[in-house]
Every structure is written in structure tokens, then in C-alpha cells.
Design an enzyme around this catalytic site. Sequence first.
Site, short mmCIF file in Angstrom:
data_model
loop_
_atom_site.label_atom_id
_atom_site.label_comp_id
_atom_site.label_asym_id
_atom_site.label_seq_id
_atom_site.Cartn_x
_atom_site.Cartn_y
_atom_site.Cartn_z
N CYS A 65 0.80 -1.18 0.00
CA CYS A 65 0.00 0.00 0.00
C CYS A 65 0.86 1.27 0.00
O CYS A 65 0.40 2.31 -0.41
CB CYS A 65 -0.90 -0.04 1.21
SG CYS A 65 -2.01 1.31 1.36
N ARG A 110 -2.05 4.33 5.81
CA ARG A 110 -2.72 3.67 4.69
C ARG A 110 -3.15 2.24 5.04
O ARG A 110 -3.96 1.65 4.33
CB ARG A 110 -1.75 3.59 3.50
CG ARG A 110 -1.46 4.93 2.86
CD ARG A 110 -0.26 4.85 1.93
NE ARG A 110 -0.22 6.02 1.06
CZ ARG A 110 -0.52 6.00 -0.23
NH1 ARG A 110 -0.88 4.88 -0.81
NH2 ARG A 110 -0.47 7.08 -0.96
N TRP A 124 -0.45 -4.28 1.82
CA TRP A 124 -1.75 -4.82 2.21
C TRP A 124 -2.03 -5.94 1.23
O TRP A 124 -2.17 -5.72 0.04
CB TRP A 124 -2.84 -3.74 2.14
CG TRP A 124 -4.11 -4.19 2.79
CD1 TRP A 124 -5.02 -5.03 2.28
CD2 TRP A 124 -4.57 -3.83 4.09
NE1 TRP A 124 -6.05 -5.22 3.17
CE2 TRP A 124 -5.80 -4.51 4.29
CE3 TRP A 124 -4.08 -3.02 5.12
CZ2 TRP A 124 -6.54 -4.38 5.46
CZ3 TRP A 124 -4.82 -2.90 6.27
CH2 TRP A 124 -6.03 -3.57 6.45
N ASN A 164 2.36 -1.08 -5.88
CA ASN A 164 1.01 -0.85 -5.38
C ASN A 164 0.03 -1.09 -6.52
O ASN A 164 0.31 -0.74 -7.66
CB ASN A 164 0.83 0.60 -4.91
CG ASN A 164 1.51 0.86 -3.59
OD1 ASN A 164 1.92 -0.06 -2.90
ND2 ASN A 164 1.65 2.13 -3.25
N GLY A 165 -1.14 -1.65 -6.20
CA GLY A 165 -2.15 -1.83 -7.23
C GLY A 165 -2.36 -3.28 -7.59
O GLY A 165 -2.05 -4.18 -6.81
N GLU A 183 -26.94 10.73 -6.48
CA GLU A 183 -25.64 11.14 -5.96
C GLU A 183 -25.05 12.28 -6.80
O GLU A 183 -24.47 13.22 -6.25
CB GLU A 183 -24.68 9.94 -5.93
CG GLU A 183 -23.22 10.28 -5.70
CD GLU A 183 -22.92 10.94 -4.36
OE1 GLU A 183 -21.79 11.41 -4.18
OE2 GLU A 183 -23.81 10.99 -3.49
N LYS A 217 -24.02 15.89 -5.28
CA LYS A 217 -22.69 16.47 -5.39
C LYS A 217 -22.75 17.88 -5.97
O LYS A 217 -22.06 18.79 -5.52
CB LYS A 217 -21.80 15.60 -6.29
CG LYS A 217 -21.20 14.41 -5.60
CD LYS A 217 -20.19 14.83 -4.55
CE LYS A 217 -19.97 13.72 -3.55
NZ LYS A 217 -21.10 13.52 -2.62
N GLU A 261 -24.11 20.24 -3.36
CA GLU A 261 -23.21 20.44 -2.22
C GLU A 261 -22.14 21.47 -2.50
O GLU A 261 -21.83 22.30 -1.63
CB GLU A 261 -22.53 19.11 -1.86
CG GLU A 261 -23.40 18.12 -1.11
CD GLU A 261 -22.65 16.85 -0.79
OE1 GLU A 261 -22.76 16.38 0.35
OE2 GLU A 261 -21.96 16.31 -1.68
N HIS A 267 -44.11 11.52 -14.79
CA HIS A 267 -44.98 11.66 -13.63
C HIS A 267 -44.72 12.97 -12.88
O HIS A 267 -45.01 13.06 -11.68
CB HIS A 267 -44.82 10.46 -12.69
CG HIS A 267 -45.28 9.18 -13.28
ND1 HIS A 267 -46.58 8.74 -13.20
CD2 HIS A 267 -44.61 8.25 -14.02
CE1 HIS A 267 -46.70 7.58 -13.83
NE2 HIS A 267 -45.51 7.26 -14.35
N LYS A 319 -18.19 17.76 7.61
CA LYS A 319 -17.76 16.45 7.14
C LYS A 319 -18.50 15.34 7.87
O LYS A 319 -18.91 14.35 7.27
CB LYS A 319 -16.24 16.29 7.33
CG LYS A 319 -15.68 14.98 6.79
CD LYS A 319 -15.86 14.88 5.28
CE LYS A 319 -15.26 13.61 4.72
NZ LYS A 319 -15.64 13.42 3.30
#
Length: 608
Positions: A2, A27, A74, A98-99, A480, A484, A487, A503, A603
Amino acid sequence: MCGIVGIVGSGPVADRLVDALRRLEYRGYDSAGIATLDGGLIGRRRAEGKLGNLAQKLVGDPLVGRIGIGHTRWATHGAPTEQNAHPHATERVAIVHNGIIENFRQLLEDLARDGYSPKTQTDTESVALWVTRELDRGVAPEQAVANTLKQLRGAFALAFMFKGDENLLIAARSGAPLAIGFGEGEMYLGSDAMALAPFTAKLAYLEDGDWAVITPTSVVIRDMDGAVVERARQLSQVSALLVDRGNHRHFMAKEIYEQPETISHTLSHYVDMGAEKVSIRETMPFDFAKLTRLTISACGTAYFAGAVAKYWFERYARLPVDIDVASEFRYREPPMEMGGLSLFISQSGETADTLAALRYCAAQGQHVASLVNTQESTIARESDVVFPILCGPEIGVASTKALSAQLTALASLAIAAGRARGVLNAEQEADLVRALISVPNAVSRALGQEDRIVEIAKKLSKAKDVLYLGRGVMFPIAMEGALKLKEISYIHAEGYAAGELKHGPIALVDEAMPVIVVAPSDELVDKTLSNMQEVAARGGKIILITDEAGAATVGQGVAETILIPQVSNFVAPILALIPVQLLAYHTAVAMGTDVDQPRNLAKSVTVE
């Protein structure tokens, strides 16, 4: 996964590599290791568990050298053992990664024909072996890496160190972030600025597709086509205790771009990628096979994650789902089945309404599960089982990477439920897992539409009202997207099920009304596009989010099209998040609002 660090310079690096890795502990990881060159030969020390175990090894068996790479892992492919820990090495090259290398099996099959065999269960070792074969064929290190990168499919960050060359590190990025630090007679490499903060404040961030040749006094960066490019150097304001924005203008932009990596991180916790199956680490006090109903409750963006999960659990596990916003659920006082399962979703784990709903369900004899980013939170502490999303700190108030991590975890749980309930067989599970594994790379490609989205957002910023439409599993994504935009840009926006257009909402449509349609190609796309044509007939300005197959079926009347990669219908909602996030972000930027801290919002909503 990670965390990656690297140093090439003039002084000992082992202790500094370990110290840099400590700054990446946030992480999450389950093993760690470093490698250096001593007299041109690769030396490695690796250990399971925390960095203290690695540090203890180095006390008894130190490493010397002025060049080295380090990694906190990880586990993704293969158990979190010392053997599977990074760096991975052959006699000629050491590598940290990583990945996810999606096509590692095909790489290993090709390598086996030439006698190159892995010693671990990781996908990473396929990269080390491929580079080694190139070197054995007489190819120079730079070209060996270039040749190898062309073979890789996935989202990844890589660092290479070569036997016999104490002045060379090579780094590459495709999705996962990497920063290069500039010192005096020394150069550094890290997954983020935190790792490099004690060494230097002068940083350059690799862009997607870049790879870099690093010596103690220089760096040459090439893009994915091999052309030499310049990446801006900047002064980082980060200290060893802070997260910074990197090369992004806002934390929200940084967190949007972190999603290939954070999704990979979440996947690594829930999916055995080598076996292509879901592997839940948590001890569950319930049996999916015996459940008759699942109750989900959350607030805001987390509620939309639960709304997508409802489709998944009902389709792939045939498990009925009730979902409600926590602020309504807690006062509705619904009857609960003794021994049933209630799932609560909260990034912070401190959301007051969600906590109150949890306590109501616990009092009704429900098994309580939570999906959180903060495992020490109140919601986590009061749950019978905690499913972590592991996306790291999210600074922007408007949630982005936490939502994609929530969806990744929920998709995994839905697969696990499907297997437990006998709805999915092993082959079907493997198909769905492969779809999940492809997501980080697909998200990275979806981010490539940003320039086009910037231009569309400039036009959208002039609107007073915006309508979002989606059908089926895209309906929560439409909601969503509208949230966004509200917000952070303060433009009024609403998300509707496309089938509800006639409708009521169609009465709002006119030439001044942008209508954003989220419609990747699936079994419902024709119906959604039919609704879209009704909007076009009334002069609405349609912005269509779809894939190439969906775009090919569209008739006249679309003002703008934003393409996302074509993926399995199962994971398409995660991909569709990217353009709605970028569209909201760049609209807000065009309007000059405070993107990271929009007015009136917090937050974590810890009061009713």
C-alpha cells in the site's frame, strides 16, 4: 498495496526507508520490507505484521547501501506472509508495487515457457520476472522496464532497483500515485508527500502513464508514448503529520484521483484475487443463508451506496432489502425480526442519526453490522461486526473516494451473500470478482475524460436548475450526482428515476434546463434513452454519460456525451461515479465556490 518509498543518493538509506514507511502507516498494511544494494548485490529484509518487526530484523541483520526501496503491503494476491511481502526480487532486479496486475496469470504462462517460475502467490512477481527475462536477453534496464510496462494491464505504481547499478531507480505510474522528491545529490520516491516530508519539500508528481529514470542528481520522465516530458516541480507544504493536496488544486480533486488506488485497497481486504473469490476476513455472527431480510440505513452519500447495494443483494443473493435514510428510520420505529441483520453505512462512524438507528435495531434483537472508514468510531464500537472501507483520510466535505470504497465493499458482501445462499456458483462468483478486479484500471481510464468534462462544466455552471436521470442501479448514481452538484456548486439539482419523468419532472424541462442522463449500456438502456428523447423533444439540453455501446445507440438530440469504459453491468455504477464527481467538481471550480469546505456543511454530522 500500500505504500512505496525509494532513495538513491550518497548516504546510508535503510533506516531512512523504514522511517519513511512509518509515515505511510495510515494507509494500512500487514507486512513490510526494504531492499538495498550492497556492493552491487540486492539485499532484502521483510517481515509480517507491523514495522517494528522489520526494524527488529534490521537490528540483528542490518542492510547497508546508498540506494534502496521499501514497501508496506496490504495483501491482495497471496497471504500476508514474509514470503509474499515486498520488495520482490530476482538475482537481477528488486521491485515494489502498489495496485493490481490484472493479467498476471497470462504473464506467468508466457514466462513459464522460457523457464521463469514464481516463488510467491503474488501478482507482483510476474513483473519482476518479466523484467528479468528482458535483462537476460541483453536489454538495458530502461528498455527492459519500457518493454515490460507495455505488457501490463491494471492500475499500479512500481519502483525498480537493479543489481550492479547503485545510481538508478526507475518508477512508473498507471492509476496509483507516485511523487519524486529532489534533494542535494540525492533523489527520493514516495507514494505521497508525507513519506518524503523529512527529506525534501521539492516534489514533482508523475501523471498517469508516466515512467521515470532517477539518479542521485537527475530525473528523466517519459509519458506512456515514450516521449520525454516535464512535470512541474512544486514546494510541498506538508509536514510529517499532515496530508496535503499533492499537485491538485483541492483535496476533493486529489481524492477523486486517488480512487484507482483506494478501490484496490478495499478490494484487497475482501477479495482473494488469486483464487478469484470473495474472502471475508471478519467473523460474522450471522449466516447469510439463513437471513430473510437485510435492513440498511445511512445518511447522505452513504445512503446512495446502500441504495445501489439493494439492487446487488436482491439480484445476486436474492435477499430482500429494506433501506431508509437514518433520520427517518429512527422515528418510524419499524418492526424488526429477531436475529435479523441491520447494516449501517457511515464514513466517519459518528453520524448521529445513523448511530441512533443502530441503537434502535440493537435493542430490537438485530445483528448489527457497520461499514465505516474509522474503525475506532462509535458506530464501529457498537456493532457486532465491522466491515472497513479502508480508503484513508478523506478531507473534502463532499464524499468521493469513500463512496467508491463503500460500493466496492458492498459489492463484495453481495457476492459473499450470493454464494452462501446458493444463488451464485463458483464460476459466477469468479466472473463477478474479475469484474471487480478490473475496476481500478477502468476508473483510471475514466479519469482521462477530465478535459472534456471541464468544458461541459463551464456551460453547466450557468444553469440555475439541473435534472439527473437514471434507471435501475443508475438511479442512485443520478441522485448522488445531483447531491454532489448541490453540495459544492450550490446549483439546484434533483435526481430522478428515469421512468418517473412523465410523472412530474418533465414539466420543468425547457431550453434552459440541462438534463444529465446516466445510462451505460445495460438491459435498461433502451428505456432510458427513450426517456431521453422525450427530454430532447422539449428542448432540454442533454448531457449523456454512457459507454461506447450506449453512445452508438443514441439518436439525435444529445448536446454532450461523456464516455466511460465499457465494463460488466455489475460494476458499472462505480464507473459512473467518476464523471458525476468530476462534473460537480469542475462546475464548482468554474463558479469559484469553496470546493473542499462548502457553506453550511460539515464532514461528519454528529448532531441531529
